[in-house]
Design a protein around this motif. Sequence first.
Motif, PDB file in Angstrom:
ATOM      1  N   CYS A  31      53.757  62.882 -26.920  1.00 17.16           N
ATOM      2  CA  CYS A  31      54.930  62.716 -27.785  1.00 17.16           C
ATOM      3  C   CYS A  31      56.095  62.223 -26.964  1.00 17.16           C
ATOM      4  N   LEU A  33      59.168  63.075 -27.821  1.00 15.86           N
ATOM      5  CA  LEU A  33      60.190  64.123 -27.910  1.00 15.86           C
ATOM      6  C   LEU A  33      59.610  65.433 -27.346  1.00 15.86           C
ATOM      7  N   MET A  39      56.964  72.333 -27.998  1.00 16.14           N
ATOM      8  CA  MET A  39      56.430  72.056 -26.653  1.00 16.14           C
ATOM      9  C   MET A  39      57.332  72.653 -25.599  1.00 16.14           C
ATOM     10  N   GLU A  78      52.797  62.747 -31.382  1.00 16.06           N
ATOM     11  CA  GLU A  78      53.428  61.727 -32.204  1.00 16.06           C
ATOM     12  C   GLU A  78      52.416  60.599 -32.421  1.00 16.06           C
TER      13      GLU A  78
HETATM   14 FE1  SF4 Z   1      56.765  65.918 -30.750  1.00 13.24          FE
HETATM   15 FE2  SF4 Z   1      56.493  66.475 -33.325  1.00 13.24          FE
HETATM   16 FE3  SF4 Z   1      56.178  68.390 -31.472  1.00 13.24          FE
HETATM   17 FE4  SF4 Z   1      58.605  67.421 -31.903  1.00 13.24          FE
HETATM   18  S1  SF4 Z   1      57.346  68.540 -33.384  1.00 13.24           S
HETATM   19  S2  SF4 Z   1      57.644  67.743 -29.895  1.00 13.24           S
HETATM   20  S3  SF4 Z   1      58.181  65.336 -32.379  1.00 13.24           S
HETATM   21  S4  SF4 Z   1      54.916  66.657 -31.742  1.00 13.24           S
END
Ligand code: SF4
Length: 337
Positions: A31, A33, A39, A78
Motif C-alpha cells: 500500500c 498509505l 498497518m 491497495e
Molecule cells: Fe492501505 Fe487501505 Fe490499510 Fe489504509 S486501510 S493502510 S489505505 S490498505
Amino acid sequence: MDANEKTDVAPLIDVHGRRIEYLRISVTDRCDLRCRYCMSEKMTFLPRNQILTLEEIAIIADRFIARGVRKIRLSGGEPLVRRDFGDLARRIGRHLDRGLDELTLTTNGTHLAEHADMLVDAGIRRINVSLDTLDPETFAFITRGGDIAKVMAGLDAARSSGLSIKINMVALKGLNDHAFVDMLRWCDAQGHDLTLIETMPLGEVDEDRTDRFVPLSHALQAIRQEYDVSPLSDRTGGPARYFAVDGMQSRLGLITPLSENFCAGCNRMRLTCQGRIYMCLGHEDHVDLKAAFRSGGVAALDSLLDSALASKPLAHDFRIGADASAATVRHMSVTGG
Ligand code: SF4
Ligand code: SAM
C-alpha cells in the motif's frame, strides 16, 4: 481441466448451512498509505514470490464462480498499486452476466484518477473508497503522510466515469468522531453513500486500538440529533446494516463487528494475496490454495475448498479492551477488507 468447466458444480455451502456467494480477493498486501489502525509504520510486506500471480488469481476466481460465487470484491492492501491490476480486473470481468453478477473494488482512492476509466471498462460499476476525514491535516495524520487532494481528484474522476461510490469511514476517537454529520452531509452533496466502520483488532499496529475505538451507536446518536434515520431492509451481501436519512439521497451503512456481531448471515470467503483462504476475518484457520494449485492443479482446488467449508466458524470472537490483543496476527491488508 479448464477452471470454468462445470464438471462438478457443487455449490459452496458451509457446515452451518450458509451458501457462499461472495468472494473477497486481496490482490496485494502492499500500500502507498500507512493508516494507523491498519498497518504499522514500518510494515514488512510479503516477498513477491509468495504472492499469487495474475494468472493464478484469475484461475482461482474462475473456479469460485463455477461453484456459485456471484459477487467478487477486489481489495488489498491497495489494489491499484498492483501493476497488472487492470488485466486482472478485465479478466475476471469477462464473467459478468455469465455467472458473476457483480465485480467491485475497495480502494484508498490515491490512484483512482488514472484508473477510473479502466475500472468501467472492466465492468466495475460500484466502488468503495476509504476516506476517514475531510480535513487534509487529519488525513495526513491518520494515513501517515497521505495527500487528500489525490483522493479528491480520484473521486472526481470516478464520478465522471459513471462509477457509483460509497465512502468507507472508520470511526476513530479523537480524530473523526466529531465529524460524522459533516461527512454524511458532504457525501450526500457529492452523491456518495457512506458506510461507517468500527475499528477491528486485526494485526499488530503501533497504537493501542482501544484508545481509538468508538461504538457506532455514538455516531447514530449524533446523526439522529439532526436527522430522522430509519432502518432499511437492503443487504448487499456485505456485513453492513443500512439506514435512510430523512431528506438525503445518500444511504448510511453501519458495520459493527464489535458492538453488534454480524456473523449469522455471513456468505463470504476471503482469498489472500498469498493464496490462502481464510474462512473468517477474525480467525487464523485457513487452507493454502496456492500450494494445492501449484502441486495438483484445478482438481486440487476443489477438494481443498470442500475442507475449508467444513471449518468455517459460526462467528468471529473479536474483543477490544485492555486485556485484548489482536484477534489475528495478520493485518486487514493481507486478508482484504
Ligand atoms: Fe492501505 Fe487501505 Fe490499510 Fe489504509 S486501510 S493502510 S489505505 S490498505
Ligand atoms: N487500501 C484499500 C482501502 O483502504 O480502501 C483497500 C484495503 S483496506 C484493508 C479495506 C478497508 O478496511 C478500508 O475501508 C479500511 O478503512 C478498512 N480497515 C483496515 N484496517 C481496519 C481495521 N483494523 N478495522 C476496521 N477497518 C479496517
